[in-house]
Design a protein around this motif. Structure first.
Motif, PDB file in Angstrom:
ATOM      1  N   VAL A 218      -7.055 -12.031   5.111  1.00  0.00           N
ATOM      2  CA  VAL A 218      -8.395 -12.620   5.141  1.00  0.00           C
ATOM      3  C   VAL A 218      -8.702 -13.260   6.495  1.00  0.00           C
ATOM      4  O   VAL A 218      -9.800 -13.099   7.040  1.00  0.00           O
ATOM      5  CB  VAL A 218      -8.545 -13.664   4.015  1.00  0.00           C
ATOM      6  N   THR A 219      -7.715 -13.978   7.054  1.00  0.00           N
ATOM      7  CA  THR A 219      -7.983 -14.747   8.280  1.00  0.00           C
ATOM      8  C   THR A 219      -7.699 -13.979   9.558  1.00  0.00           C
ATOM      9  O   THR A 219      -8.299 -14.264  10.595  1.00  0.00           O
ATOM     10  CB  THR A 219      -7.140 -16.039   8.283  1.00  0.00           C
ATOM     11  N   LEU A 220      -6.764 -13.019   9.504  1.00  0.00           N
ATOM     12  CA  LEU A 220      -6.421 -12.227  10.694  1.00  0.00           C
ATOM     13  C   LEU A 220      -6.519 -10.745  10.341  1.00  0.00           C
ATOM     14  O   LEU A 220      -5.508 -10.038  10.267  1.00  0.00           O
ATOM     15  CB  LEU A 220      -5.005 -12.565  11.175  1.00  0.00           C
ATOM     16  N   PRO A 221      -7.720 -10.276  10.088  1.00  0.00           N
ATOM     17  CA  PRO A 221      -7.904  -8.928   9.543  1.00  0.00           C
ATOM     18  C   PRO A 221      -7.726  -7.791  10.547  1.00  0.00           C
ATOM     19  O   PRO A 221      -8.659  -7.058  10.853  1.00  0.00           O
ATOM     20  CB  PRO A 221      -9.339  -8.979   9.017  1.00  0.00           C
ATOM     21  N   THR A 222      -6.523  -7.666  11.084  1.00  0.00           N
ATOM     22  CA  THR A 222      -6.215  -6.501  11.913  1.00  0.00           C
ATOM     23  C   THR A 222      -4.923  -5.892  11.396  1.00  0.00           C
ATOM     24  O   THR A 222      -3.985  -6.622  11.045  1.00  0.00           O
ATOM     25  CB  THR A 222      -6.033  -6.882  13.395  1.00  0.00           C
ATOM     26  N   PRO A 223      -4.830  -4.576  11.334  1.00  0.00           N
ATOM     27  CA  PRO A 223      -3.616  -3.929  10.821  1.00  0.00           C
ATOM     28  C   PRO A 223      -2.358  -4.358  11.561  1.00  0.00           C
ATOM     29  O   PRO A 223      -1.293  -4.493  10.967  1.00  0.00           O
ATOM     30  CB  PRO A 223      -3.912  -2.437  11.018  1.00  0.00           C
ATOM     31  N   GLU A 224      -2.473  -4.586  12.887  1.00  0.00           N
ATOM     32  CA  GLU A 224      -1.298  -4.943  13.678  1.00  0.00           C
ATOM     33  C   GLU A 224      -0.731  -6.292  13.253  1.00  0.00           C
ATOM     34  O   GLU A 224       0.486  -6.455  13.110  1.00  0.00           O
ATOM     35  CB  GLU A 224      -1.654  -4.969  15.170  1.00  0.00           C
ATOM     36  N   ARG A 225      -1.597  -7.266  13.054  1.00  0.00           N
ATOM     37  CA  ARG A 225      -1.124  -8.604  12.693  1.00  0.00           C
ATOM     38  C   ARG A 225      -0.563  -8.635  11.273  1.00  0.00           C
ATOM     39  O   ARG A 225       0.407  -9.333  10.997  1.00  0.00           O
ATOM     40  CB  ARG A 225      -2.257  -9.616  12.847  1.00  0.00           C
ATOM     41  N   VAL A 226      -1.185  -7.890  10.389  1.00  0.00           N
ATOM     42  CA  VAL A 226      -0.668  -7.830   9.021  1.00  0.00           C
ATOM     43  C   VAL A 226       0.689  -7.135   9.006  1.00  0.00           C
ATOM     44  O   VAL A 226       1.616  -7.543   8.305  1.00  0.00           O
ATOM     45  CB  VAL A 226      -1.663  -7.097   8.099  1.00  0.00           C
ATOM     46  N   SER A 227       0.825  -6.089   9.807  1.00  0.00           N
ATOM     47  CA  SER A 227       2.088  -5.353   9.858  1.00  0.00           C
ATOM     48  C   SER A 227       3.208  -6.190  10.454  1.00  0.00           C
ATOM     49  O   SER A 227       4.387  -5.894  10.261  1.00  0.00           O
ATOM     50  CB  SER A 227       1.917  -4.065  10.675  1.00  0.00           C
ATOM     51  N   ALA A 228       2.832  -7.236  11.208  1.00  0.00           N
ATOM     52  CA  ALA A 228       3.846  -8.087  11.828  1.00  0.00           C
ATOM     53  C   ALA A 228       4.577  -8.951  10.804  1.00  0.00           C
ATOM     54  O   ALA A 228       5.636  -9.514  11.102  1.00  0.00           O
ATOM     55  CB  ALA A 228       3.199  -8.981  12.886  1.00  0.00           C
ATOM     56  N   LEU A 229       4.033  -9.067   9.596  1.00  0.00           N
ATOM     57  CA  LEU A 229       4.713  -9.832   8.547  1.00  0.00           C
ATOM     58  C   LEU A 229       6.027  -9.154   8.181  1.00  0.00           C
ATOM     59  O   LEU A 229       6.121  -7.924   8.148  1.00  0.00           O
ATOM     60  CB  LEU A 229       3.816  -9.939   7.309  1.00  0.00           C
ATOM     61  N   ASP A 230       7.035  -9.965   7.898  1.00  0.00           N
ATOM     62  CA  ASP A 230       8.378  -9.424   7.656  1.00  0.00           C
ATOM     63  C   ASP A 230       8.537  -9.033   6.185  1.00  0.00           C
ATOM     64  O   ASP A 230       9.093  -9.779   5.374  1.00  0.00           O
ATOM     65  CB  ASP A 230       9.432 -10.458   8.052  1.00  0.00           C
ATOM     66  N   PHE A 231       8.049  -7.849   5.845  1.00  0.00           N
ATOM     67  CA  PHE A 231       8.183  -7.350   4.480  1.00  0.00           C
ATOM     68  C   PHE A 231       9.644  -7.035   4.156  1.00  0.00           C
ATOM     69  O   PHE A 231      10.079  -7.180   3.017  1.00  0.00           O
ATOM     70  CB  PHE A 231       7.330  -6.090   4.291  1.00  0.00           C
ATOM     71  N   GLU A 232      10.387  -6.589   5.168  1.00  0.00           N
ATOM     72  CA  GLU A 232      11.782  -6.211   4.947  1.00  0.00           C
ATOM     73  C   GLU A 232      12.641  -7.411   4.576  1.00  0.00           C
ATOM     74  O   GLU A 232      13.586  -7.288   3.802  1.00  0.00           O
ATOM     75  CB  GLU A 232      12.343  -5.527   6.200  1.00  0.00           C
ATOM     76  N   GLN A 233      12.321  -8.563   5.137  1.00  0.00           N
ATOM     77  CA  GLN A 233      13.109  -9.756   4.830  1.00  0.00           C
ATOM     78  C   GLN A 233      13.033 -10.091   3.345  1.00  0.00           C
ATOM     79  O   GLN A 233      14.042 -10.422   2.718  1.00  0.00           O
ATOM     80  CB  GLN A 233      12.617 -10.945   5.656  1.00  0.00           C
ATOM     81  N   LEU A 234      11.836 -10.000   2.775  1.00  0.00           N
ATOM     82  CA  LEU A 234      11.686 -10.260   1.346  1.00  0.00           C
ATOM     83  C   LEU A 234      12.433  -9.218   0.531  1.00  0.00           C
ATOM     84  O   LEU A 234      13.117  -9.549  -0.447  1.00  0.00           O
ATOM     85  CB  LEU A 234      10.207 -10.253   0.962  1.00  0.00           C
ATOM     86  N   SER A 235      12.323  -7.960   0.937  1.00  0.00           N
ATOM     87  CA  SER A 235      13.012  -6.887   0.225  1.00  0.00           C
ATOM     88  C   SER A 235      14.523  -7.091   0.249  1.00  0.00           C
ATOM     89  O   SER A 235      15.205  -6.936  -0.771  1.00  0.00           O
ATOM     90  CB  SER A 235      12.656  -5.533   0.850  1.00  0.00           C
ATOM     91  N   ASP A 236      15.059  -7.462   1.419  1.00  0.00           N
ATOM     92  CA  ASP A 236      16.502  -7.697   1.538  1.00  0.00           C
ATOM     93  C   ASP A 236      16.936  -8.889   0.694  1.00  0.00           C
ATOM     94  O   ASP A 236      18.008  -8.874   0.077  1.00  0.00           O
ATOM     95  CB  ASP A 236      16.875  -7.937   3.005  1.00  0.00           C
ATOM     96  N   SER A 237      16.104  -9.922   0.669  1.00  0.00           N
ATOM     97  CA  SER A 237      16.422 -11.114  -0.116  1.00  0.00           C
ATOM     98  C   SER A 237      16.484 -10.784  -1.602  1.00  0.00           C
ATOM     99  O   SER A 237      17.386 -11.236  -2.317  1.00  0.00           O
ATOM    100  CB  SER A 237      15.367 -12.193   0.142  1.00  0.00           C
ATOM    101  N   ILE A 238      15.542  -9.977  -2.072  1.00  0.00           N
ATOM    102  CA  ILE A 238      15.534  -9.575  -3.479  1.00  0.00           C
ATOM    103  C   ILE A 238      16.765  -8.736  -3.799  1.00  0.00           C
ATOM    104  O   ILE A 238      17.387  -8.893  -4.856  1.00  0.00           O
ATOM    105  CB  ILE A 238      14.246  -8.800  -3.808  1.00  0.00           C
ATOM    106  N   ALA A 239      17.129  -7.847  -2.878  1.00  0.00           N
ATOM    107  CA  ALA A 239      18.310  -7.001  -3.085  1.00  0.00           C
ATOM    108  C   ALA A 239      19.573  -7.851  -3.206  1.00  0.00           C
ATOM    109  O   ALA A 239      20.435  -7.590  -4.057  1.00  0.00           O
ATOM    110  CB  ALA A 239      18.447  -6.001  -1.940  1.00  0.00           C
ATOM    111  N   MET A 240      19.691  -8.882  -2.369  1.00  0.00           N
ATOM    112  CA  MET A 240      20.857  -9.763  -2.440  1.00  0.00           C
ATOM    113  C   MET A 240      20.875 -10.548  -3.747  1.00  0.00           C
ATOM    114  O   MET A 240      21.939 -10.764  -4.340  1.00  0.00           O
ATOM    115  CB  MET A 240      20.866 -10.710  -1.239  1.00  0.00           C
ATOM    116  N   THR A 241      19.703 -10.975  -4.202  1.00  0.00           N
ATOM    117  CA  THR A 241      19.624 -11.702  -5.468  1.00  0.00           C
ATOM    118  C   THR A 241      20.063 -10.813  -6.625  1.00  0.00           C
ATOM    119  O   THR A 241      20.818 -11.238  -7.508  1.00  0.00           O
ATOM    120  CB  THR A 241      18.186 -12.199  -5.709  1.00  0.00           C
TER     121      THR A 241
END
Length: 272
Positions: A218-241
């Motif tokens: 909503v606040t930074l509506p550009t694909p580049e900035r959204v893609s900069a979020l660390d989706f992999e970190q959450l995925s790895d954390s869930i896998a470890m859990t």
């Protein structure tokens, strides 16, 4: 024929085109009163089963259909599981589902993109992870609430005294076995408590990440900035859990086996 080929062979036999093709030959045989259509049917069926199941495009079609069926089956199972949640838990699940949809809608709205990128689409899997982890969390927490730990500790103290006061070696061995089982159960309580706290933190992380993604969209509506979020970190954390939960399940399963061998069915940790 390899075992894996049987899957495609069975699917080919069940295809509507095969059924109606054979039905057509049968109708032709009945109409003409000749066995020639039946002979042609056998030849055609042989060629069909010799070529179609081995075709790469057909196998790709079958694999895709199987994945969709499996996904749909899991979706129905998950929906039934959600129905067993209490109102507060269902509210959390439905809110996160609503927030996921908001992220998808806001992304296309504010970025002007025609499609949602794969990293944003991965929130669908993260929502499913949330539901699965919440189910584990609620079952383990409810079990801990249902157990009187002090009563188990008192049983252990009494069993240790019985070992000391055993009249003979046979009685002492029996009581010692009971002591070991009770010690394992108390240790399992600690494992369960740690797993509950870890899953609780993971659930909060998933909720907060969904909110963060929506804020960024909503606040930074550009694909580049959204893609900069660390989706992999959450995925790895869930896998470890999930890995930790599997390891804890092994501990609980081992304890249950000792309880079954001793006939202490009322002490089964995973009976709920």
């Amino acid at each position: 024929m390899k075992k894996i080929d049987l899957q495609y062979l069975k699917e080919a036999v069940k295809e509507p085109v095969n059924f109606w093709g054979m039905a057509g030959f049968a109708v032709a045989a009945a109409y003409t009163g000749s066995v020639i259509p039946l002979g042609a049917a056998l030849v055609a069926e042989g060629l069909y089963l010799a070529t179609v199941p081995a075709n790469a495009l057909y196998r790709k079609l079958v694999d895709g259909r199987t994945r969709r069926q499996l996904h749909e089956m899991r979706r129905r199972q998950r929906e039934k599981m959600i129905e067993t949640f209490d109102p507060r838990e269902r509210e959390a699940v439905l809110y996160l589902k609503w927030l996921k949809k908001q992220v998808f809608d806001n992304y296309t709205k504010f970025t002007g993109a025609s499609e949602v990128p794969p990293n944003i689409q991965s929130l669908e899997q993260r929502w499913e992870d949330f539901v699965d982890l919440l189910d584990v969390y609620r079952r383990r927490k409810n079990h801990l609430r249902s157990v009187n730990r002090q009563a188990v500790q008192n049983q252990l103290t009494q069993a240790e005294r019985s070992v000391e006061n055993a009249p003979d070696e046979r009685a002492r061995r029996i009581q010692q076995a009971n002591v070991e089982i009770l010690k394992r159960r108390i240790a399992a309580f600690g494992e369960l408590e740690r797993s509950v706290k870890l899953v609780e933190g993971q659930l909060q992380s998933i909720e907060n990440f969904f909110g963060l993604v929506n804020d960024q969209v909503v606040t930074l509506p550009t694909p580049e900035r959204v893609s900069a979020l660390d989706f992999e970190q959450l995925s790895d954390s869930i896998a470890m859990t999930k890995q930790m939960l599997e390891e804890t399940s092994d501990v609980v399963g081992s304890l249950d086996e000792h309880n079954r061998q001793a006939g202490n069915y009322d002490l089964l940790v995973s009976k709920q």
